[in-house]
Design a protein around this motif. Structure first.
Motif, mmCIF file in Angstrom:
data_model
loop_
_atom_site.group_PDB
_atom_site.id
_atom_site.type_symbol
_atom_site.label_atom_id
_atom_site.label_comp_id
_atom_site.label_asym_id
_atom_site.label_seq_id
_atom_site.Cartn_x
_atom_site.Cartn_y
_atom_site.Cartn_z
ATOM 1 N N PRO A 12 0.743 -1.180 -0.187
ATOM 2 C CA PRO A 12 0.190 0.010 -0.010
ATOM 3 C C PRO A 12 0.962 1.139 -0.001
ATOM 4 C CG PRO A 12 -0.455 -1.441 2.051
ATOM 5 C CD PRO A 12 0.436 -1.955 1.079
ATOM 6 N N GLU A 13 0.344 2.202 -0.579
ATOM 7 C CA GLU A 13 1.135 3.670 -0.634
ATOM 8 C C GLU A 13 0.312 4.799 -0.175
ATOM 9 O OE1 GLU A 13 2.426 4.375 -4.562
ATOM 10 O OE2 GLU A 13 4.281 3.000 -4.422
ATOM 11 N N LYS A 14 0.763 5.735 0.207
ATOM 12 C CA LYS A 14 0.134 7.166 0.521
ATOM 13 C C LYS A 14 1.184 8.037 -0.157
ATOM 14 C CE LYS A 14 -1.500 5.643 5.053
ATOM 15 N NZ LYS A 14 -1.681 6.021 6.284
ATOM 16 N N VAL A 15 0.426 9.420 0.074
ATOM 17 C CA VAL A 15 1.291 10.462 -0.660
ATOM 18 C C VAL A 15 1.433 11.408 0.592
ATOM 19 C CG1 VAL A 15 1.186 12.579 -2.325
ATOM 20 C CG2 VAL A 15 0.354 10.341 -2.939
ATOM 21 N N CYS A 16 2.559 11.883 0.692
ATOM 22 C CA CYS A 16 3.178 12.839 1.915
ATOM 23 C C CYS A 16 2.547 14.190 1.616
ATOM 24 C CB CYS A 16 4.535 12.841 2.055
ATOM 25 S SG CYS A 16 5.339 14.047 3.232
ATOM 26 N N PRO A 17 1.644 14.792 2.344
ATOM 27 C CA PRO A 17 1.415 16.094 2.231
ATOM 28 C C PRO A 17 2.239 17.390 2.219
ATOM 29 C CG PRO A 17 0.709 15.442 4.369
ATOM 30 C CD PRO A 17 1.463 14.352 3.716
ATOM 31 N N VAL A 18 3.535 17.117 2.739
ATOM 32 C CA VAL A 18 4.242 18.143 2.635
ATOM 33 C C VAL A 18 5.204 17.925 1.396
ATOM 34 C CG1 VAL A 18 6.630 18.940 3.703
ATOM 35 C CG2 VAL A 18 4.590 18.127 4.953
ATOM 36 N N CYS A 19 5.774 16.869 0.691
ATOM 37 C CA CYS A 19 6.750 16.862 -0.072
ATOM 38 C C CYS A 19 6.025 16.236 -1.449
ATOM 39 C CB CYS A 19 8.030 15.874 -0.009
ATOM 40 S SG CYS A 19 7.405 14.233 0.270
ATOM 41 N N GLN A 20 4.639 15.696 -1.377
ATOM 42 C CA GLN A 20 4.132 15.331 -2.401
ATOM 43 C C GLN A 20 4.550 14.252 -2.954
ATOM 44 O OE1 GLN A 20 0.847 16.587 -3.078
ATOM 45 N NE2 GLN A 20 1.278 17.743 -1.142
ATOM 46 N N ARG A 21 5.363 13.442 -2.379
ATOM 47 C CA ARG A 21 5.979 12.132 -2.901
ATOM 48 C C ARG A 21 5.279 10.938 -2.475
ATOM 49 N NH1 ARG A 21 12.609 13.692 -2.306
ATOM 50 N NH2 ARG A 21 12.453 15.155 -3.809
ATOM 51 N N PRO A 22 4.967 9.967 -3.103
ATOM 52 C CA PRO A 22 4.304 8.848 -2.782
ATOM 53 C C PRO A 22 5.541 7.957 -1.670
ATOM 54 C CG PRO A 22 4.971 8.377 -4.819
ATOM 55 C CD PRO A 22 5.331 9.748 -4.420
ATOM 56 N N PHE A 23 4.980 7.486 -0.784
ATOM 57 C CA PHE A 23 5.678 6.496 0.068
ATOM 58 C C PHE A 23 4.834 5.201 0.422
ATOM 59 C CE2 PHE A 23 3.558 9.235 3.076
ATOM 60 C CZ PHE A 23 3.142 8.358 4.136
ATOM 61 N N ALA A 24 5.681 4.198 0.439
ATOM 62 C CA ALA A 24 5.130 2.626 0.743
ATOM 63 C C ALA A 24 5.155 2.514 2.016
ATOM 64 C CB ALA A 24 5.966 1.734 -0.329
ATOM 65 N N TRP A 25 4.239 1.412 2.356
ATOM 66 C CA TRP A 25 4.154 0.941 3.545
ATOM 67 C C TRP A 25 5.489 0.015 4.068
ATOM 68 C CZ3 TRP A 25 5.397 -4.228 5.331
ATOM 69 C CH2 TRP A 25 4.530 -4.777 6.673
ATOM 70 N N ARG A 26 5.958 0.143 5.353
ATOM 71 C CA ARG A 26 6.993 -0.247 6.014
ATOM 72 C C ARG A 26 6.915 -1.234 6.978
ATOM 73 N NH1 ARG A 26 11.323 4.905 6.561
ATOM 74 N NH2 ARG A 26 11.207 5.565 4.351
ATOM 75 N N LYS A 27 7.592 -2.107 7.475
ATOM 76 C CA LYS A 27 7.462 -3.119 8.377
ATOM 77 C C LYS A 27 7.329 -2.412 10.001
ATOM 78 C CE LYS A 27 7.454 -7.074 10.813
ATOM 79 N NZ LYS A 27 6.537 -7.952 10.562
ATOM 80 N N LYS A 28 8.098 -1.259 9.930
ATOM 81 C CA LYS A 28 7.934 -0.486 11.379
ATOM 82 C C LYS A 28 6.622 0.273 11.433
ATOM 83 C CE LYS A 28 10.327 3.810 10.023
ATOM 84 N NZ LYS A 28 11.336 4.652 10.029
ATOM 85 N N TRP A 29 5.908 0.161 10.490
ATOM 86 C CA TRP A 29 4.491 0.991 10.554
ATOM 87 C C TRP A 29 3.460 0.112 10.567
ATOM 88 C CZ3 TRP A 29 5.986 4.293 5.858
ATOM 89 C CH2 TRP A 29 6.825 5.621 6.179
ATOM 90 N N GLU A 30 3.776 -1.185 10.819
ATOM 91 C CA GLU A 30 2.646 -2.441 10.488
ATOM 92 C C GLU A 30 1.539 -2.017 11.473
ATOM 93 O OE1 GLU A 30 2.855 -7.241 10.461
ATOM 94 O OE2 GLU A 30 4.401 -6.159 11.727
ATOM 95 N N ARG A 31 1.889 -1.741 12.748
ATOM 96 C CA ARG A 31 0.829 -1.680 13.685
ATOM 97 C C ARG A 31 0.243 -0.268 13.485
ATOM 98 N NH1 ARG A 31 2.763 -4.719 19.167
ATOM 99 N NH2 ARG A 31 3.966 -6.380 18.050
#
Length: 51
Positions: A12-31
């Motif tokens: 899954p991906e989201k777009v950062c509201p500050v830099c407008q770049r997409p970023f993907a899910w990371r293991k550290k964000w699992e919870r």
């Protein structure tokens, strides 16, 4: 969210509201993936300084 065995291009991906770049899910964000807003600490801090 169980993502074991998922290919990187299917994460899954989201777009950062500050830099407008997409970023993907990371293991550290699992919870707390639903509460992640910014792609990095730098963008999170930049948003606070823009207000």
């Amino acid at each position: 969210m169980k993502l074991k065995g998922v290919k990187k291009e299917n994460l899954p991906e989201k777009v950062c509201p500050v830099c407008q770049r997409p970023f993907a899910w990371r293991k550290k964000w699992e919870r707390n993936w639903n509460t992640v807003i910014y792609c990095s600490k730098k963008c999170g801090q930049a948003k606070r300084h823009l207000k």
